[in-house]
Design a protein around this motif. Sequence first.
Motif, PDB file in Angstrom:
ATOM      1  N   TYR A   1       0.843  -1.195   0.000  1.00 47.07           N
ATOM      2  CA  TYR A   1       0.000   0.000   0.000  1.00 47.07           C
ATOM      3  C   TYR A   1       0.878   1.244   0.000  1.00 47.07           C
ATOM      4  CZ  TYR A   1      -4.475  -2.328   0.495  1.00 47.07           C
ATOM      5  OH  TYR A   1      -5.596  -3.071   0.257  1.00 47.07           O
ATOM      6  N   GLU A   2       0.354   2.345  -0.570  1.00 47.14           N
ATOM      7  CA  GLU A   2       1.109   3.586  -0.686  1.00 47.14           C
ATOM      8  C   GLU A   2       0.257   4.759  -0.239  1.00 47.14           C
ATOM      9  OE1 GLU A   2       2.234   3.663  -4.795  1.00 47.14           O
ATOM     10  OE2 GLU A   2       3.707   2.065  -4.543  1.00 47.14           O
ATOM     11  N   VAL A   3       0.923   5.785   0.311  1.00 50.14           N
ATOM     12  CA  VAL A   3       0.255   6.995   0.768  1.00 50.14           C
ATOM     13  C   VAL A   3       0.478   8.097  -0.260  1.00 50.14           C
ATOM     14  CG1 VAL A   3       0.171   8.764   2.568  1.00 50.14           C
ATOM     15  CG2 VAL A   3       0.609   6.386   3.187  1.00 50.14           C
ATOM     16  N   ASP A   4      -0.599   8.759  -0.672  1.00 53.60           N
ATOM     17  CA  ASP A   4      -0.494   9.929  -1.537  1.00 53.60           C
ATOM     18  C   ASP A   4      -0.142  11.111  -0.636  1.00 53.60           C
ATOM     19  OD1 ASP A   4      -0.838  12.195  -3.109  1.00 53.60           O
ATOM     20  OD2 ASP A   4      -2.844  11.640  -3.796  1.00 53.60           O
ATOM     21  N   ALA A   5       1.130  11.504  -0.634  1.00 53.28           N
ATOM     22  CA  ALA A   5       1.617  12.545   0.275  1.00 53.28           C
ATOM     23  C   ALA A   5       0.925  13.878   0.068  1.00 53.28           C
ATOM     24  CB  ALA A   5       3.118  12.715   0.123  1.00 53.28           C
ATOM     25  N   SER A   6       0.453  14.141  -1.129  1.00 53.67           N
ATOM     26  CA  SER A   6      -0.203  15.424  -1.384  1.00 53.67           C
ATOM     27  C   SER A   6      -1.599  15.484  -0.773  1.00 53.67           C
ATOM     28  CB  SER A   6      -0.290  15.697  -2.888  1.00 53.67           C
ATOM     29  OG  SER A   6      -1.145  14.765  -3.516  1.00 53.67           O
ATOM     30  N   ALA A   7      -2.171  14.336  -0.442  1.00 53.38           N
ATOM     31  CA  ALA A   7      -3.509  14.297   0.153  1.00 53.38           C
ATOM     32  C   ALA A   7      -3.494  13.965   1.642  1.00 53.38           C
ATOM     33  CB  ALA A   7      -4.372  13.275  -0.584  1.00 53.38           C
ATOM     34  N   CYS A   8      -2.392  13.401   2.131  1.00 54.94           N
ATOM     35  CA  CYS A   8      -2.286  12.985   3.533  1.00 54.94           C
ATOM     36  C   CYS A   8      -2.375  14.194   4.460  1.00 54.94           C
ATOM     37  CB  CYS A   8      -0.967  12.255   3.763  1.00 54.94           C
ATOM     38  SG  CYS A   8      -0.693  11.717   5.463  1.00 54.94           S
ATOM     39  N   ILE A   9      -3.212  14.092   5.491  1.00 53.08           N
ATOM     40  CA  ILE A   9      -3.353  15.187   6.465  1.00 53.08           C
ATOM     41  C   ILE A   9      -2.600  14.885   7.754  1.00 53.08           C
ATOM     42  CG2 ILE A   9      -5.505  16.061   5.499  1.00 53.08           C
ATOM     43  CD1 ILE A   9      -6.949  14.588   7.833  1.00 53.08           C
ATOM     44  N   ASP A  10      -1.825  13.828   7.761  1.00 51.26           N
ATOM     45  CA  ASP A  10      -0.943  13.498   8.877  1.00 51.26           C
ATOM     46  C   ASP A  10      -1.697  13.274  10.184  1.00 51.26           C
ATOM     47  OD1 ASP A  10       1.731  13.002   9.644  1.00 51.26           O
ATOM     48  OD2 ASP A  10       1.853  14.953  10.598  1.00 51.26           O
ATOM     49  N   CYS A  11      -2.835  12.607  10.106  1.00 49.29           N
ATOM     50  CA  CYS A  11      -3.646  12.388  11.316  1.00 49.29           C
ATOM     51  C   CYS A  11      -3.144  11.216  12.154  1.00 49.29           C
ATOM     52  CB  CYS A  11      -5.109  12.175  10.949  1.00 49.29           C
ATOM     53  SG  CYS A  11      -5.448  10.620  10.094  1.00 49.29           S
ATOM     54  N   GLY A  12      -2.433  10.264  11.530  1.00 51.21           N
ATOM     55  CA  GLY A  12      -1.879   9.130  12.257  1.00 51.21           C
ATOM     56  C   GLY A  12      -2.793   7.929  12.399  1.00 51.21           C
ATOM     57  N   ALA A  13      -3.993   7.994  11.855  1.00 54.55           N
ATOM     58  CA  ALA A  13      -4.928   6.869  11.972  1.00 54.55           C
ATOM     59  C   ALA A  13      -4.355   5.601  11.343  1.00 54.55           C
ATOM     60  CB  ALA A  13      -6.275   7.218  11.328  1.00 54.55           C
ATOM     61  N   CYS A  14      -3.687   5.740  10.220  1.00 54.07           N
ATOM     62  CA  CYS A  14      -3.116   4.583   9.531  1.00 54.07           C
ATOM     63  C   CYS A  14      -1.997   3.941  10.349  1.00 54.07           C
ATOM     64  CB  CYS A  14      -2.590   4.977   8.155  1.00 54.07           C
ATOM     65  SG  CYS A  14      -1.318   6.265   8.178  1.00 54.07           S
ATOM     66  N   GLU A  15      -1.182   4.777  10.954  1.00 52.83           N
ATOM     67  CA  GLU A  15      -0.060   4.282  11.764  1.00 52.83           C
ATOM     68  C   GLU A  15      -0.567   3.445  12.935  1.00 52.83           C
ATOM     69  OE1 GLU A  15       4.058   6.074  13.679  1.00 52.83           O
ATOM     70  OE2 GLU A  15       2.501   7.454  13.030  1.00 52.83           O
ATOM     71  N   GLU A  16      -1.640   3.901  13.569  1.00 48.90           N
ATOM     72  CA  GLU A  16      -2.226   3.162  14.689  1.00 48.90           C
ATOM     73  C   GLU A  16      -2.874   1.853  14.241  1.00 48.90           C
ATOM     74  OE1 GLU A  16      -4.844   5.539  17.069  1.00 48.90           O
ATOM     75  OE2 GLU A  16      -3.447   7.227  17.077  1.00 48.90           O
ATOM     76  N   ALA A  17      -3.415   1.833  13.022  1.00 52.20           N
ATOM     77  CA  ALA A  17      -4.135   0.651  12.540  1.00 52.20           C
ATOM     78  C   ALA A  17      -3.215  -0.440  11.983  1.00 52.20           C
ATOM     79  CB  ALA A  17      -5.124   1.072  11.440  1.00 52.20           C
ATOM     80  N   CYS A  18      -1.994  -0.086  11.632  1.00 55.14           N
ATOM     81  CA  CYS A  18      -1.089  -1.054  10.984  1.00 55.14           C
ATOM     82  C   CYS A  18      -0.631  -2.125  11.972  1.00 55.14           C
ATOM     83  CB  CYS A  18       0.122  -0.333  10.410  1.00 55.14           C
ATOM     84  SG  CYS A  18       1.257  -1.456   9.567  1.00 55.14           S
ATOM     85  N   PRO A  19      -0.910  -3.410  11.654  1.00 52.86           N
ATOM     86  CA  PRO A  19      -0.531  -4.480  12.577  1.00 52.86           C
ATOM     87  C   PRO A  19       0.971  -4.810  12.576  1.00 52.86           C
ATOM     88  CG  PRO A  19      -1.540  -5.416  10.627  1.00 52.86           C
ATOM     89  CD  PRO A  19      -1.672  -3.913  10.525  1.00 52.86           C
ATOM     90  N   THR A  20       1.707  -4.353  11.558  1.00 47.75           N
ATOM     91  CA  THR A  20       3.125  -4.679  11.486  1.00 47.75           C
ATOM     92  C   THR A  20       4.040  -3.490  11.780  1.00 47.75           C
ATOM     93  OG1 THR A  20       3.272  -4.199   9.114  1.00 47.75           O
ATOM     94  CG2 THR A  20       2.701  -6.468   9.748  1.00 47.75           C
ATOM     95  N   GLY A  21       3.478  -2.321  12.006  1.00 48.07           N
ATOM     96  CA  GLY A  21       4.293  -1.143  12.255  1.00 48.07           C
ATOM     97  C   GLY A  21       5.014  -0.633  11.024  1.00 48.07           C
ATOM     98  N   ALA A  22       4.455  -0.926   9.850  1.00 47.59           N
ATOM     99  CA  ALA A  22       5.097  -0.559   8.580  1.00 47.59           C
ATOM    100  C   ALA A  22       4.895   0.909   8.222  1.00 47.59           C
ATOM    101  CB  ALA A  22       4.553  -1.435   7.459  1.00 47.59           C
ATOM    102  N   ILE A  23       4.085   1.635   8.977  1.00 47.73           N
ATOM    103  CA  ILE A  23       3.786   3.026   8.645  1.00 47.73           C
ATOM    104  C   ILE A  23       4.447   3.971   9.644  1.00 47.73           C
ATOM    105  CG2 ILE A  23       1.956   4.711   8.242  1.00 47.73           C
ATOM    106  CD1 ILE A  23       0.104   2.329   7.641  1.00 47.73           C
ATOM    107  N   THR A  24       5.189   4.925   9.103  1.00 49.07           N
ATOM    108  CA  THR A  24       5.872   5.925   9.918  1.00 49.07           C
ATOM    109  C   THR A  24       5.722   7.294   9.285  1.00 49.07           C
ATOM    110  OG1 THR A  24       7.950   5.534   8.749  1.00 49.07           O
ATOM    111  CG2 THR A  24       7.604   4.312  10.798  1.00 49.07           C
ATOM    112  N   GLN A  25       6.042   8.331  10.065  1.00 56.14           N
ATOM    113  CA  GLN A  25       6.053   9.673   9.499  1.00 56.14           C
ATOM    114  C   GLN A  25       7.265   9.838   8.625  1.00 56.14           C
ATOM    115  OE1 GLN A  25       5.719  12.536  12.708  1.00 56.14           O
ATOM    116  NE2 GLN A  25       3.787  13.192  11.840  1.00 56.14           N
TER     117      GLN A  25
END
Length: 76
Positions: free
Chosen positions: A51-75
């Motif tokens: 999966y990929e994040v569209d940086a131009s649309a991301c509002i940096d809320c962190g919901a995805c980071e909390e939901a990821c079961p493997t910790g693959a999402i970071t700022q």
Amino acid sequence: KPSKKMYTVTAYIIFKGGNVMAHVISDECINCGACASVCPVECISEGSEHYEVDASACIDCGACEEACPTGAITQE
């Protein structure tokens, strides 16, 4: 029974050194889609490897980071 979390999101963009801050997804992604399902602005989509994040649309809320079961999402 799992509890559902509610997220209140204010639309904003954080700038650091002139660059838009966003979350990124590493190769540790297992393609489960948990991140995409909780993203309030629908900026996460399935890429060729993970999966990929569209940086131009991301509002940096962190919901995805909390939901990821493997910790693959970071700022970024």
